[in-house]
Structure formats: structure tokens, C-alpha cells
Design a protein around this motif. Sequence first.
Motif, PDB file in Angstrom:
ATOM      1  N   ASN A  11      19.573   5.988   3.498  1.00  0.00           N
ATOM      2  CA  ASN A  11      18.366   5.124   4.306  1.00  0.00           C
ATOM      3  C   ASN A  11      19.062   4.396   5.410  1.00  0.00           C
ATOM      4  N   LYS A  53       9.996   9.185   0.322  1.00  0.00           N
ATOM      5  CA  LYS A  53      10.056  10.244  -1.098  1.00  0.00           C
ATOM      6  C   LYS A  53      10.711   9.499  -2.290  1.00  0.00           C
ATOM      7  N   THR A  54      11.541   8.770  -1.816  1.00  0.00           N
ATOM      8  CA  THR A  54      12.014   8.052  -2.919  1.00  0.00           C
ATOM      9  C   THR A  54      11.190   7.349  -3.901  1.00  0.00           C
ATOM     10  N   ALA A  56      12.425   9.659   5.759  1.00  0.00           N
ATOM     11  CA  ALA A  56      11.998   8.184   5.676  1.00  0.00           C
ATOM     12  C   ALA A  56      10.704   8.148   5.632  1.00  0.00           C
ATOM     13  N   GLN A  97       2.078   9.683  -0.306  1.00  0.00           N
ATOM     14  CA  GLN A  97       2.487   8.897  -1.652  1.00  0.00           C
ATOM     15  C   GLN A  97       1.285   8.666  -2.506  1.00  0.00           C
ATOM     16  N   GLU A 107       0.925  -1.193  -0.042  1.00  0.00           N
ATOM     17  CA  GLU A 107       0.081  -0.038   0.078  1.00  0.00           C
ATOM     18  C   GLU A 107       0.873   0.959  -0.039  1.00  0.00           C
TER      19      GLU A 107
HETATM   20  P1  ADP Z   1      12.821   9.377   2.204  1.00  0.00           P
HETATM   21  O1  ADP Z   1      13.411   9.626   0.965  1.00  0.00           O
HETATM   22  O2  ADP Z   1      11.577  10.023   2.437  1.00  0.00           O
HETATM   23  O3  ADP Z   1      13.767   9.874   3.396  1.00  0.00           O
HETATM   24  P2  ADP Z   1      12.880   6.708   1.725  1.00  0.00           P
HETATM   25  O4  ADP Z   1      12.327   6.858   0.468  1.00  0.00           O
HETATM   26  O5  ADP Z   1      14.250   6.268   1.890  1.00  0.00           O
HETATM   27  O6  ADP Z   1      12.709   7.984   2.677  1.00  0.00           O
HETATM   28  O7  ADP Z   1      12.033   5.550   2.595  1.00  0.00           O
HETATM   29  C1  ADP Z   1      12.150   5.141   3.722  1.00  0.00           C
HETATM   30  C2  ADP Z   1      11.879   3.699   3.339  1.00  0.00           C
HETATM   31  O8  ADP Z   1      10.405   3.071   3.440  1.00  0.00           O
HETATM   32  C3  ADP Z   1      12.629   2.755   2.545  1.00  0.00           C
HETATM   33  O9  ADP Z   1      13.128   1.499   2.939  1.00  0.00           O
HETATM   34  C4  ADP Z   1      11.328   2.335   1.658  1.00  0.00           C
HETATM   35  O10 ADP Z   1      11.544   1.181   0.968  1.00  0.00           O
HETATM   36  C5  ADP Z   1      10.153   2.423   2.430  1.00  0.00           C
HETATM   37  N1  ADP Z   1       8.882   2.451   1.835  1.00  0.00           N
HETATM   38  C6  ADP Z   1       8.656   3.419   1.125  1.00  0.00           C
HETATM   39  N2  ADP Z   1       7.409   3.561   0.595  1.00  0.00           N
HETATM   40  C7  ADP Z   1       6.684   2.692   1.435  1.00  0.00           C
HETATM   41  C8  ADP Z   1       5.397   1.974   1.465  1.00  0.00           C
HETATM   42  N3  ADP Z   1       4.632   2.381   0.901  1.00  0.00           N
HETATM   43  N4  ADP Z   1       5.290   0.813   2.061  1.00  0.00           N
HETATM   44  C9  ADP Z   1       6.126   0.253   2.644  1.00  0.00           C
HETATM   45  N5  ADP Z   1       7.718   0.734   2.937  1.00  0.00           N
HETATM   46  C10 ADP Z   1       7.888   1.750   2.122  1.00  0.00           C
END
Ligand code: ADP
Length: 804
Positions: A351, A52-53, A49, A28, A23
Motif C-alpha cells: 500500500n 480489500k484488506t 486500494a 466493504q 464508515e
Molecule cells: P487494497 O488491498 O484493496 O489494494 P487496501 O486494503 O490496502 O487496498 O486499502 C487502502 C487504504 O484504505 C488503506 O490505507 C486502508 O487503511 C484504507 N481504508 C480501508 N478501508 C477504509 C475505510 N472504510 N475508511 C477509511 N480508510 C479505509
Amino acid sequence: RTADLTGLPTGIPEALRDEGIEELYPPQAEAVEAGLTDGESLVAAVPTASGKTLVAELAMLSSVARGGKALYIVPLRALAAEKKAEFERWEEYGIDVGVSTGNYESDGEWLSSRDIIVATSEKVDSLVRNNAAWMDQLTCVVADEVHLVDDRHRGPTLEVTLAKLRRLNPNLQVVALSATVGNAGVVADWLDATLVKSDWRPIDLKMGVHYGNAVSFADGSQREVPVGRGERQTPALVADALEGDDDGDQGSSLVFVNSRRNAESAARRMADVTERYLTGDERSDLAELAAEIRDVSDTETSEDLATAVAKGAAFHHAGLAAEHRTLVEDAFRDRLIKCICATPTLAAGVNTPSRRVVVRDWQRYDGDYGGMKPLDVLEVHQMMGRAGRPGLDPYGEAVLLAKNADARDELFERYIWADAEDVRSKLAAEPALRTHLLATVASGFAHTREGLLEFLDQTLYATQTDDPERLGQVTDRVLDYLEVNGFVEFEGETIQATPVGHTVSRLYLDPMSAAEIIDGLEWAADHRNEKLRALAGETPEKPKRDRSDSDDEPDGFQRASEMVADDGGSGDDEDGDGADGGDDKETNEFETDRTYPTPLGLYHLVCRTPDMYQLYLKSGDRETYTELCYEHEPEFLGRVPSEYEDVAFEDWLSALKTAKLLEDWVGEVDEDRITERYGVGPGDIRGKVETAEWLLGAAERLASELDLDSVYAVREAKKRVEYGVREELLDLAGVRGVGRKRARRLFEAGVESRADLREAEKSRILAALRGRRKTAENILEAAGRTDPSMDAVDEDDAPDDAVP
Ligand code: ADP
């Protein structure tokens, strides 16, 4: 649900599900609803965390599915490889990923065939300046950490780059990822994008301050963490996390400090804590990891890192080798390393979540500010946001440290209750405009003052400013400067970049650096003979080393540089005094090598440009370097300011101190000695060396373009900086895997060149490399030896003279 996502390349929704992403997180989902996968522009301002990626990936992948090409702009070179590795998991679905780093000038043609390209904003700016062919094929651009447009030094580049890309591709989808800044709406206005703003986090974050014997959290709860007499707070907090919660579940800690050096010394101390909590299995795994770390490179940093890692702690900063960083990050995620002491780089996009985050230092030395400056709320929030591993911890804990109750209250006010700052454009600062206006003219984005102002109107600065006059005034001043220095010409209304102006823009130099370098090299050409006489005067008893038939030369000096060119810089002048010889003999440098300009003169020249961060003078330095300054007077490429020109003289001395560091480096002084002598970290040596290498490369280009006869001396000085060696080791040090220390050991053992590596007895080579077989094999392979295997070789068979 990710399974319901449309518009992505085949197989991607399923792949996401297999990764456990079933989900979308609420922000997102909001982004997708706003048209993220249909090419809509978006600013996502969400906490660290919070995924955003994935927002970026969904935008890029759907863009590629529609036949487009995406660019992901990272704020730091260190993050580029990281992101590329992350996106490479899409290659099995037919998505090609490329990363563009390193050489500013190469035009990256090969990137044309990639679907997703990762690059720093400086690199993108440079690609635009060099008219990279694929730039106008872009359909989607992601700007990671877009709030950094606020950064005085690097923000303007990101800002101008985004404006240029949007101008090149009017339908470009821009996805800007931001921390939760106060005015994300303004950024969205600027980029004509929808704003998705959220405070949602996948795991609760408890923020608090440790003081006395407990952490007080913002939610009113407390956790007892007693600190014994004479003990410090940080180790107590790290130990407490390792003691575990009520379920006995051990927690790791991330400790943020304000400098590389502090990261290293803190790791040393934390290692004594983590060591107490290791199991036998962990100890042996860590010992293996430490060996791997030592294998990566043979430096002091490598050794220090390995020593800490063996005990379960590590340091992490932008000065670490990429392999080291990956090993450390992976082992931390695998919960093998229990504590990382890091500079804020780790908060900025890598991360690595952790049960507990300790923000030990909330102030940092700031040169422009002239002292310790509190960190921005935004930065502290980003570090704190690394606390809490989804699925593993009940919540994350982020802790600041206070020495007394007042300080505790202040920290609550300053960081915990506070909102992040607004971002403000820094573009109107003169140094930024100097660089970007020249580039804008040179790459054909504008040809008139009006055109320039119209272009600048598309920047965040224009969106934000309430003084539209200001930009016009600074623009005029900057155009004047560029014209006076010969980088642009006016023809009526039309502004053109001169050939040198084009080169400066392509080389990615601050025009002020270029002007300084050109002045210095021209000054050298004008004063050559006079200076050579002065230099020779310092060592009158030495015979001139002059093998040229100099009948028609007035003094025989004229040929000095050609002479060295003839014998390739090696030859019979080797004094062979070994690795530490650079120390006490600065004044004797020219006994053997009469090149002019001298390396020190050239290092000083590039060190006084605004593109080099100079070392600061500490107490006592003023006297030391004033003395050195007079001693080396004939070597400087320019007039030494008088002591009464206070600021200019001080700058001159700072540049000299920095140049001396480089001179020690190329004199093969040990890195440890250098760090001690100049009060810097090993990463800082790297930084200075890389900047000097780039600036000397630029100087070489400018010298050759302007037909100045110092080209050879500049190239030589650059190569020596690149490898950190004296002249005679240049050939050896150029072989992959050798490096300055190993080159010296090989040389001392009689293996003096790449050719020798191919021919010398293996036992001799192995002995010189202290029995490291794998290393020896890699080196022999790199040197082109047909049979690099060391299998049957015994280093003890080497002759005695092979062990330096
Ligand atoms: P940010 O860039 O916002 O600091 P990240 O993109 O690194 O955060 O995301 C942090 C973690 O959350 C990553 O390990 C990613 O795989 C996980 N993640 C992102 N979206 C989801 C989701 N929808 N469900 C479960 N895990 C997610």
C-alpha cells in the motif's frame, strides 16, 4: 458504521474508529451485508486500494471471535511479512499472528497456536503435503489476488490448494480478493461464494497518455507537460508532479518499469530530478536514511539504493532486502522519498499510493513467448490503481507514454478503454498436473484414477472447461510418467506413492526435476571411476593429493570424497589467491580437490531441471559455452547431447551458463562482475542462488535416501552456494552478519574461523571490517564472544597485516 459492526473481538470496532476508519467503504458494506462476518464465503472483486484488506480482516477477526483459526494466503513471499506486520496491530486484542515462509519442508507445528497465519500458496500447499496438524482447524481462508489462478506458473498451486483446504474443512469460509476481472462470477461459482463486484474507488483516478507536450486524460482534459529536446518523458513527468498543483502541493511519483535492472537505472536518473526539489531538512533526513540503508548490508545494491535515496529517489523490486523495502516504502509514505521506480511487485499489494503513477513499460520480456509481450490489462490497471492518496490528493493521475499519435490511440484502446481479461485456469498443463497429482496421491487425497478425477472436479478448471475428456487424458499421461519414474505404483486400481515419491512431494520438487536429479546422481555413481580418471588426465603433472592408505583401492581415487570429509574441507590445499581468484582458473579446480561429482557438475545438474529458470544464451554465447562444454565434459552428470540434437544441446548450454554463474558466485567473484558477465541484475543472482540452494538440498535428501555416495559432495556444493564462498570461508561466512565479502576480508586479516572471531584482537577485526563498529559488535556477538563491545578499540592499533 464500523462502530455498529457485530461479531468481532472486543475492542476492534473502537480500534478501527481510532484508525480513522469510521464508515465502511461501499464494497466493504456490501460484503458485510452478504454475511462476511457470519462466516459466509465471498469473492470481492474491487479495484486496487479500495480496502480489500479490511474485508479480509473483518472475516478473519470474526472467525477467530467464534473460536476459529484463519489463514491468509499471499501471492508473493515478499508480501507475507508485510501482511503479518499489518495484522499484528490486533495482538493487543488477544489475536496471535504468525507467518510461515522459508523452508518448504518444515511442518510449522508452532503455527498451531496462532489465530491468524500468513503464508504463500506454495507454502500452504507444502504444509498440506506435510500434513500440518492445524490444517483441519481452519475456519476461514483468505486468498489474496485470487485472479492469479490465471498465472501459468503459480496459478495451479493456488487452485489446487484452495480445493484441498475446502475438502479438508467442508464448512470453511473462503474469502477471495480479486482485481476487477471480467469473469469474477465464475470464480464465485467455483468457490460457492457470493460475488461482491464494484468499480468504486475512494479517490478519483484520471488515466491518460503522455505524448508530445501534454497528457491527454480519458475525461477529455489535458495537462501540459513539455519535454525538452533530448529529454525523456518520464523525468519530465516526475518533475512536473514535483512542481505541484495550483496550491503548490508537491506530488510524488511511482514509475513502473519491466525489470529489476531497469528499476535501478531509472532510479539513478530520477534521482537527478528529485534532487532539485529537496529542502535542506529533507537533504539531511535523506542522508541519514541513506546511512541506514548502507548499514543493512554491504552490497552493491545497497550502495546504489543509498546513493539514489540520498537524492530523494529509490528503486523497489522483489530482489531488495526486506529491511530495504520497508525503509523505502515508509519514507515514500512520509513523502521524504519523492519517486520510486518499481517493478510490478509494488502494485501487487503493497500500500504505497502516490499522486502520480507513470507506467513507463507496458511490455516485458517473456521467455516462453520468446520476446517482448504486452502486459495484461489487469496488471496495468493494478499499477494505475496506485495513483491518488486518499485525503491528500484531489485525484490520482496514471499515465502511459507514447511516442506518436498512433501509439497514443493504441494505448487508449489497449489499456484505458479496455476491460480486464477473464481469468482462466491453467491446471490442465502437464507440468502443473505432474506436481499436483503426485502430491494429491502422496498426501492421501485420492488413491485411484477415479478419486483423482473426482478431486480435480472441485477445481476452477472443471468449472470452466468445456472439454471434460481432456483432463482425463492428461491425467493418464501424467500417471504413466510418475509410474515409469518410480514415484507411484499401481496395485490393481489403487495408486500409492513410493517412498521416493513421498519425498519428492514433500520436498516440493517438480517430479521431472527429481527424475533428472536422480538420473544424474545415479549416472555419477556408475561412471565415477572412469570420470575421475578423465578429470585427472587434465592435469597429469599434479601430484595426487591422497592421504588415505589406498592399498586395496585400484587407483586411489575412490577415497577422494571421504578424504575431504575427514579434514572438514579446509586443510593444506589452500591456494590463498583471494577474492577475485575465481576468474580464470576453472580448469584448475581439481588440482586441489578431487571430489566427484564436482561442484560445476552438480550445479549443471540442478540448473537443467525445470525448477530452475535458466539464463538465456545471447549472441556469441553459443560458441563460448560450446567450447566450455567440451572442456568440462568429464564433469557433467549425464551424457552431453550431440550438437545435432538442437534443442537439447541449446538447453544444455543454457544450463551450463547458469551453472557458471553459480560457480563464479562460489568462487567469490564480485557481484558486479557477475552481473556484467551474465547480463543479469543483482536480484537475479539472488534468485538463482536461492533456487540452487533449495534444489541442492533436495538432491542431498534424494542422494541419502537412495544411498548414493555423492551426498557429501552435494552438501558441500550447497553450503558454498548458500554463502557464496570458497571452501575455506564456510565457517566464517556462517556467522550472522558476516557475508562473503566480510568473510574474505577477515580471512585475509588472519581471522579465519568463528573461533578466531572469539579470540582475535579486536583492533584487527575492526580494521578488517573497515572501522564499522556497530557491524563488528553484531558479528562478535553472533560468534558468541563474551565481550563484543568495541567501545575502547582503535582500529589504527591493528597490525599492518590486518588491513587486507
Ligand atoms: P487494497 O488491498 O484493496 O489494494 P487496501 O486494503 O490496502 O487496498 O486499502 C487502502 C487504504 O484504505 C488503506 O490505507 C486502508 O487503511 C484504507 N481504508 C480501508 N478501508 C477504509 C475505510 N472504510 N475508511 C477509511 N480508510 C479505509
